[in-house]
Scaffold this active site. Sequence first.
Site, PDB file in Angstrom:
ATOM      1  N   THR A  86       0.829  -1.203   0.000  1.00  0.00           N
ATOM      2  CA  THR A  86       0.000   0.000   0.000  1.00  0.00           C
ATOM      3  C   THR A  86       0.863   1.252   0.000  1.00  0.00           C
ATOM      4  O   THR A  86       0.454   2.293  -0.512  1.00  0.00           O
ATOM      5  CB  THR A  86      -0.936  -0.009   1.218  1.00  0.00           C
ATOM      6  OG1 THR A  86      -1.655  -1.241   1.251  1.00  0.00           O
ATOM      7  CG2 THR A  86      -1.926   1.139   1.168  1.00  0.00           C
TER       8      THR A  86
ATOM      9  N   TYR B  45       5.925 -12.865   2.949  1.00  0.00           N
ATOM     10  CA  TYR B  45       4.657 -12.567   2.293  1.00  0.00           C
ATOM     11  C   TYR B  45       4.425 -13.556   1.152  1.00  0.00           C
ATOM     12  O   TYR B  45       5.136 -13.542   0.151  1.00  0.00           O
ATOM     13  CB  TYR B  45       4.722 -11.137   1.757  1.00  0.00           C
ATOM     14  CG  TYR B  45       3.412 -10.503   1.352  1.00  0.00           C
ATOM     15  CD1 TYR B  45       2.201 -11.181   1.424  1.00  0.00           C
ATOM     16  CD2 TYR B  45       3.396  -9.191   0.897  1.00  0.00           C
ATOM     17  CE1 TYR B  45       1.006 -10.578   1.057  1.00  0.00           C
ATOM     18  CE2 TYR B  45       2.202  -8.569   0.533  1.00  0.00           C
ATOM     19  CZ  TYR B  45       1.018  -9.269   0.610  1.00  0.00           C
ATOM     20  OH  TYR B  45      -0.155  -8.661   0.239  1.00  0.00           O
TER      21      TYR B  45
ATOM     22  N   LYS C  65       2.607 -14.116   5.977  1.00  0.00           N
ATOM     23  CA  LYS C  65       1.439 -13.321   5.580  1.00  0.00           C
ATOM     24  C   LYS C  65       0.912 -13.903   4.275  1.00  0.00           C
ATOM     25  O   LYS C  65       1.646 -14.009   3.296  1.00  0.00           O
ATOM     26  CB  LYS C  65       1.828 -11.857   5.395  1.00  0.00           C
ATOM     27  CG  LYS C  65       0.663 -10.976   4.956  1.00  0.00           C
ATOM     28  CD  LYS C  65       1.110  -9.548   4.722  1.00  0.00           C
ATOM     29  CE  LYS C  65      -0.049  -8.695   4.225  1.00  0.00           C
ATOM     30  NZ  LYS C  65       0.366  -7.319   3.881  1.00  0.00           N
TER      31      LYS C  65
END
Length: 319
Positions: free
Chosen positions: A56, A143, A168
């Site tokens: 983000t 991730y 994640k």
Amino acid sequence: MTSAPLAARLTDAAGPLFFPVTAYGPDGAVDLDAFRAHVRKGVDAGAAAVFACCGTGEFHALAPEEFRLVVRAAVEETAGQVPVVAGAGYGTALAIQYAKLAEEAGADGLLAMPPYLVVAGQEGLLAHYTALAAATSLETVVYQRDNALFTPETVVALARTPGIIGLKDGYGDLDLMQRIVSAVRTGLPGEEFLYFNGLPTAELTGLAYRGIGVTLYSSAVFAFAPDIALAFYRALDSGDDDLVNALLDHFYRPLVELRAKGHGYAVSLVKAGVRLEGLAVGTVRTPLTEPPAVHIEELTSIIANGRAVLEKYRAGEVK
């Protein structure tokens, strides 16, 4: 940097995980003052951790020195109230460079994003993340998404790797995640390993992930509507199904449907939302593009609907 280990602080997280956008000024340069204001607003609203310069936050668009400055600003602004986790990615050499910059800037940990472009086998992925974890003293969350998808056996090996504290998941295969959780639980009995729901709007799948024991999640919504994100978090945590379902029906599902209308909206739509809340964080950098006015209007309406749900709930009208 906070003194307590990152794993312990995230295990005890009592709020959403905040992924701030990176602010740019009118000239396109990083605006550290606007970024600090954005971080401060999130921390004051109840964020459990700040994940700076991640997806983000347009990690892909930041030069190394910009990355260092932004991470440092997050560390200084949080002042130890919550942990700061920084992104690290690309190939192994560059990922290590960014990891060391994050450590120098005072970050508490790393979110290790997929290697750039290449599709590697399990052995190569394991070697990549092992090298990254060994490069600094920072605790690392790996991730899983896109070209970095792991077998349960590889996750067991990652969990055994010093410095790697969690996974994640941004892929969304619950069958795979259940097998991963089971493999780590049986392969490392008694050991703590963290799991995060890292899908773009994780709240939409929060109930499903909780079913396999994954309660931590990244909240993009928290960046622009922390009141809605925090209300949902508390309702989900307390088992308040009425509020959870009302927000899913009238806010989160419409938001996800809007997000699907444009490429890169997992970032650009979030940034537009932050601007709607009055923070001048600028536009996204190329190759991302801004949503058209019609989608901004739709986002404005969706946010208003989410807040209307909260008002009705407080008035006892959501049952």
